[in-house]
Design an enzyme around this catalytic site. Structure first.
Site, PDB file in Angstrom:
ATOM      1  N   GLY A 272       0.854  -1.193   0.000  1.00 12.68           N
ATOM      2  CA  GLY A 272       0.000   0.000   0.000  1.00 12.68           C
ATOM      3  C   GLY A 272       0.886   1.236   0.000  1.00 12.68           C
ATOM      4  O   GLY A 272       1.926   1.253   0.647  1.00 12.68           O
TER       5      GLY A 272
ATOM      6  N   ASP B 278       5.879  -5.171   5.478  1.00 12.47           N
ATOM      7  CA  ASP B 278       6.484  -6.485   5.737  1.00 12.47           C
ATOM      8  C   ASP B 278       6.294  -7.474   4.581  1.00 12.47           C
ATOM      9  O   ASP B 278       7.179  -8.272   4.295  1.00 12.47           O
ATOM     10  CB  ASP B 278       6.023  -7.069   7.077  1.00 12.47           C
ATOM     11  CG  ASP B 278       4.519  -7.182   7.181  1.00 12.47           C
ATOM     12  OD1 ASP B 278       3.813  -6.684   6.273  1.00 12.47           O
ATOM     13  OD2 ASP B 278       4.051  -7.767   8.162  1.00 12.47           O
TER      14      ASP B 278
ATOM     15  N   ARG C 240      -4.574  -1.997   9.469  1.00 16.02           N
ATOM     16  CA  ARG C 240      -4.582  -3.458   9.252  1.00 16.02           C
ATOM     17  C   ARG C 240      -4.657  -4.179  10.602  1.00 16.02           C
ATOM     18  O   ARG C 240      -5.625  -3.998  11.306  1.00 16.02           O
ATOM     19  CB  ARG C 240      -3.350  -3.891   8.449  1.00 16.02           C
ATOM     20  CG  ARG C 240      -3.530  -5.203   7.741  1.00 16.02           C
ATOM     21  CD  ARG C 240      -2.282  -5.616   7.009  1.00 16.02           C
ATOM     22  NE  ARG C 240      -2.064  -4.819   5.839  1.00 16.02           N
ATOM     23  CZ  ARG C 240      -2.597  -5.060   4.644  1.00 16.02           C
ATOM     24  NH1 ARG C 240      -3.372  -6.104   4.471  1.00 16.02           N
ATOM     25  NH2 ARG C 240      -2.357  -4.283   3.619  1.00 16.02           N
TER      26      ARG C 240
HETATM   27  O1  F6P Z   1      -1.199  -1.370   4.906  1.00 20.52           O
HETATM   28  C1  F6P Z   1      -1.736  -0.122   4.626  1.00 20.52           C
HETATM   29  C2  F6P Z   1      -3.245  -0.187   4.559  1.00 20.52           C
HETATM   30  O2  F6P Z   1      -3.737   1.092   4.270  1.00 20.52           O
HETATM   31  C3  F6P Z   1      -3.922  -0.757   5.789  1.00 20.52           C
HETATM   32  O3  F6P Z   1      -4.031   0.189   6.829  1.00 20.52           O
HETATM   33  C4  F6P Z   1      -5.237  -1.204   5.214  1.00 20.52           C
HETATM   34  O4  F6P Z   1      -5.769  -2.271   5.969  1.00 20.52           O
HETATM   35  C5  F6P Z   1      -4.865  -1.669   3.833  1.00 20.52           C
HETATM   36  O5  F6P Z   1      -3.636  -1.045   3.501  1.00 20.52           O
HETATM   37  C6  F6P Z   1      -5.882  -1.355   2.769  1.00 20.52           C
HETATM   38  O6  F6P Z   1      -5.456  -1.925   1.591  1.00 20.52           O
HETATM   39  P1  F6P Z   1      -6.140  -1.628   0.182  1.00 20.52           P
HETATM   40  O7  F6P Z   1      -5.734  -0.263  -0.244  1.00 20.52           O
HETATM   41  O8  F6P Z   1      -5.601  -2.683  -0.700  1.00 20.52           O
HETATM   42  O9  F6P Z   1      -7.614  -1.710   0.392  1.00 20.52           O
END
Ligand code: F6P
Length: 327
Positions: free
Chosen positions: A15, A107, A176
């Site tokens: 992300g 990670d 997350r």
């Molecule tokens: O890891 C960063 C994050 O923004 C988390 O806080 C969230 O759970 C996730 O990515 C959301 O992912 P996506 O943009 O794929 O929906």
């Protein structure tokens, strides 16, 4: 034994997080300063597999330090999880003579870098780029400060309208599996309750505390919930509160992806610049397969496999402060 790094590639993966552009800028300019050729890879590991790799100059990173998102774009690559994908990626680096890789991400991205580096002779180095702050071996991750400030600004606004209507708001923030955004934004906005995955959520305690506040006519209440909370986030908590305390006027607000965007804060620009600079210095010195972090204001290098496995520990002191201040 890896050869001396002469050609370096940089990518952003997972992300996006505010400050990634500042990190790219630092990597590119430090590399060029040391006489290295620097390449940008588009869309994380996908670009390595699809051969979407281009040479970067100092000017390629002009006017980006203040921009959110990432000029290299981000992706979570399924193909890179397979050996076949990694082999193609390696061939694409090899044909250009690229012999060093900087991965800016979380990670999951480090896991890819670790495997790739073990399988092929490409020294890798990681920079912690995530709003979640869920990586061990660093006091800061690139993007957390901006995200948490965005959350604070939004929650302050919610408090205004909550106050005008005497309402209870349940606000869900990202993170997350980690509760750092919730913890920091909750404390900074004076939230009455903060629910995070790192501690057991006692729903009876929450209902009792809200009911006690209702009795003493304290009608404006904010409950900040981390999306990874065991009860399933804001909607679920609000559903329980509405059922158990039907007289409280309750609303939910899910902050969502606004927390990932926006111009990076000064702190995020600084740590991204510092980490980007040290990533290149470290590769040149032959220190690789580590993540560059900052601990107690000093550069700190954690083996990638440790950064992947160990989560950041939440300080008990923070948790105590929440309890005392939320009374
Ligand atoms: O890891 C960063 C994050 O923004 C988390 O806080 C969230 O759970 C996730 O990515 C959301 O992912 P996506 O943009 O794929 O929906």
């Amino acid at each position: 034994m890896a050869t001396k790094v002469t050609k370096l590639a940089v990518l952003t993966s997972g992300g996006d997080s505010p400050g990634m552009n500042a990190a790219i800028r630092a990597v590119v300019r430090t590399g060029i300063y040391h006489g290295l050729e620097v390449y940008g890879v588009m869309r994380g590991y996908n670009g390595m597999i699809e051969d979407d790799i281009f040479k970067m100059e100092s000017r390629s990173v002009a006017n980006i330090i203040q921009r959110g998102g990432t000029i290299l774009k981000c992706a979570r690559s399924k193909e890179f999880r397979e050996y076949a994908g990694r082999e193609i990626a390696y061939q694409n680096l090899k044909k250009r003579g690229i012999n060093g890789l900087v991965v800016i991400g979380g990670d999951g991205s480090f896991k890819g870098a670790q495997i790739f580096s073990n399988e092929f002779d490409i020294p890798c180095i990681g920079l912690p780029g995530t709003i979640d702050k869920d990586i061990a071996g660093t006091d800061f991750t690139i993007g957390f400060d901006t995200a948490v400030n965005t959350a604070v600004e939004a929650i302050d606004k919610i408090r205004d309208t909550a106050d005008a209507h005497d309402r209870l708001f349940v606000v869900e923030v990202m993170g997350r599996d980690a509760g750092y955004i919730a913890l920091h934004s909750g404390i900074a906005t004076g939230a009455e309750n903060i629910l995070i995955p790192e501690t057991k959520t006692d729903i009876e305690e929450l209902v009792n505390s809200l009911s006690e506040k209702e009795k003493r006519r304290k009608l404006v209440n904010l409950v900040v919930v981390a999306e990874g909370d065991e009860f399933g986030g804001g909607n679920e908590i609000a559903r329980i509160v509405k059922r158990r305390l039907p007289n409280i006027d309750t609303r939910v607000c899910i902050l969502g992806h606004i927390q990932r965007g926006g111009s990076p804060s000064c702190l995020d620009r600084l740590i991204a610049s510092r980490m980007g600079y040290h990533a290149v210095e470290s590769l040149i010195q032959g220190r690789f397969n580590v993540m560059v972090g900052i601990v107690n204001n000093k550069m700190y290098y954690t083996p990638l496999d440790h950064a992947i496995k160990a989560k950041q520990k939440m300080s008990n002191q923070w948790l105590k402060i929440v309890k005392i201040l939320a009374s």
